[in-house]
Design a protein around this motif. Structure first.
Motif, short mmCIF file in Angstrom:
data_model
loop_
_atom_site.label_atom_id
_atom_site.label_comp_id
_atom_site.label_asym_id
_atom_site.label_seq_id
_atom_site.Cartn_x
_atom_site.Cartn_y
_atom_site.Cartn_z
N ALA A 190 0.93 -0.94 0.42
CA ALA A 190 0.23 0.15 0.00
C ALA A 190 0.95 1.22 0.04
O ALA A 190 0.72 2.33 -0.70
CB ALA A 190 -0.65 -0.23 1.46
N ASP A 191 1.21 1.25 0.53
CA ASP A 191 2.83 2.22 1.07
C ASP A 191 3.14 2.60 -0.73
O ASP A 191 3.80 3.63 -1.08
CB ASP A 191 3.74 1.94 1.60
N LEU A 192 3.85 1.35 -0.80
CA LEU A 192 4.71 1.89 -2.55
C LEU A 192 3.02 2.21 -3.78
O LEU A 192 4.08 2.83 -4.17
CB LEU A 192 5.17 0.71 -2.87
N LEU A 193 2.24 2.03 -3.36
CA LEU A 193 1.87 2.65 -4.50
C LEU A 193 1.21 3.97 -4.15
O LEU A 193 1.00 4.52 -4.98
CB LEU A 193 0.29 1.26 -4.57
N PHE A 194 1.00 3.97 -3.42
CA PHE A 194 0.70 5.58 -2.52
C PHE A 194 1.73 6.60 -3.11
O PHE A 194 1.26 7.50 -3.88
CB PHE A 194 0.36 5.45 -1.43
N ARG A 195 3.04 6.08 -3.07
CA ARG A 195 3.98 6.78 -4.12
C ARG A 195 4.30 7.16 -5.13
O ARG A 195 4.71 7.07 -5.51
CB ARG A 195 4.96 5.93 -3.03
N ILE A 196 4.09 5.60 -6.05
CA ILE A 196 4.02 6.39 -6.93
C ILE A 196 2.97 5.85 -8.10
O ILE A 196 3.13 6.83 -9.18
CB ILE A 196 4.73 4.69 -7.65
N VAL A 197 1.55 6.64 -7.38
CA VAL A 197 0.62 7.04 -8.24
C VAL A 197 -0.06 7.94 -8.37
O VAL A 197 -0.52 7.61 -6.81
CB VAL A 197 -0.61 5.54 -7.87
N PRO A 198 0.33 8.86 -8.91
CA PRO A 198 -0.16 9.87 -8.41
C PRO A 198 -1.59 10.69 -9.03
O PRO A 198 -1.92 10.14 -9.86
CB PRO A 198 1.18 11.17 -9.66
N ILE A 199 -1.69 11.70 -8.24
CA ILE A 199 -3.57 12.56 -9.05
C ILE A 199 -3.60 12.51 -10.06
O ILE A 199 -2.54 13.30 -10.68
CB ILE A 199 -4.33 13.85 -8.26
N GLY A 200 -5.04 11.89 -11.22
CA GLY A 200 -4.49 12.07 -12.24
C GLY A 200 -4.08 11.22 -13.16
O GLY A 200 -4.68 11.07 -14.44
#
Length: 228
Positions: A212-222
């Motif tokens: 979850a930490d990794l996905l949050f970090r590499i997926v920006p808004i948009g």
């Protein structure tokens, strides 16, 4: 001349058979690894899966929760029964891994694909895989909350990330860790419970916390999100 060609054909056939048999023979020589295992073979699997863009956690030679979820995702991508055990067939697949099947053609270069059929999430950056993880989507079961009843479904379609919360969100239907919202209140988020079957109210649950930490970090808004 014919005898030479025949001999060459036999040699090529023999070499091909040897190449096919090699991964199976190597796999048979390796130990079966399960949750709780330790040692150099576990560390190898951790490093191998990380190189293949799964999220096995720290390469410390300890078979823990992060590695188990990574193995489950790898097994699903490679057409194996997801059981979390690294046995002969999984060892062979690690030697010749498959790429995850795309659920859309001609999609955005930077995107997230959520496959409800395979219960997989794949993140792409510049058209290249950055993360492959197990997920648990909407259960399809009817539930009621505060007098309102609905069916727990993850919506299919083309969406975009419109909001992120860096931490816990205590929502009416449960707690969401680092939610990445892609449609109304539907999000990809970390959860302590990510079973092998669809079980959520509609969100795409992710393993805690590394994934979850990794996905949050590499997926920006948009970022484009495709759900099928």
């Amino acid at each position: 001349m014919r005898m030479k060609l025949a001999g060459l054909a036999v040699l090529v056939s023999s070499l091909s058979a040897s190449l096919v048999a090699a991964p199976a023979a190597e796999a048979a020589a390796k130990p079966t690894l399960r949750y709780g295992a330790k040692g150099k073979y576990v560390k190898y699997v951790q490093e191998r899966l990380r190189a293949l863009h799964y999220a096995p956690g720290k390469a410390d030679g300890k078979y823990g929760t992060d590695l188990r979820f990574a193995v489950l995702a790898f097994q699903k991508v490679n057409g194996l029964a997801p059981n979390g055990t690294v046995g002969r067939r999984t060892w062979a697949a690690l030697a010749r891994p498959k790429a995850p099947a795309r659920i859309v053609s001609g999609g955005a270069a930077n995107r997230v694909e959520i496959s409800k059929k395979r219960q997989l999430v794949v993140v792409y950056k510049g058209g290249r895989v950055q993360l492959i993880t197990h997920t648990s989507t909407g259960s399809g079961k009817r539930y009621c909350h505060q007098g309102r009843c609905e069916v727990a479904r993850t919506p299919s379609g083309n969406f975009r990330v419109h909001r992120k919360i860096n931490g816990w969100r205590h929502a009416p239907l449960g707690d969401l860790y680092k939610p990445v919202y892609f449609y109304r209140g539907y999000a990809l988020h970390g959860s302590p419970s990510v079973p092998l079957y669809p079980a959520s109210h509609g969100c795409a649950r992710l393993p805690m916390r590394h994934t979850a930490d990794l996905l949050f970090r590499i997926v920006p808004i948009g970022t484009a999100v495709y759900v099928r």
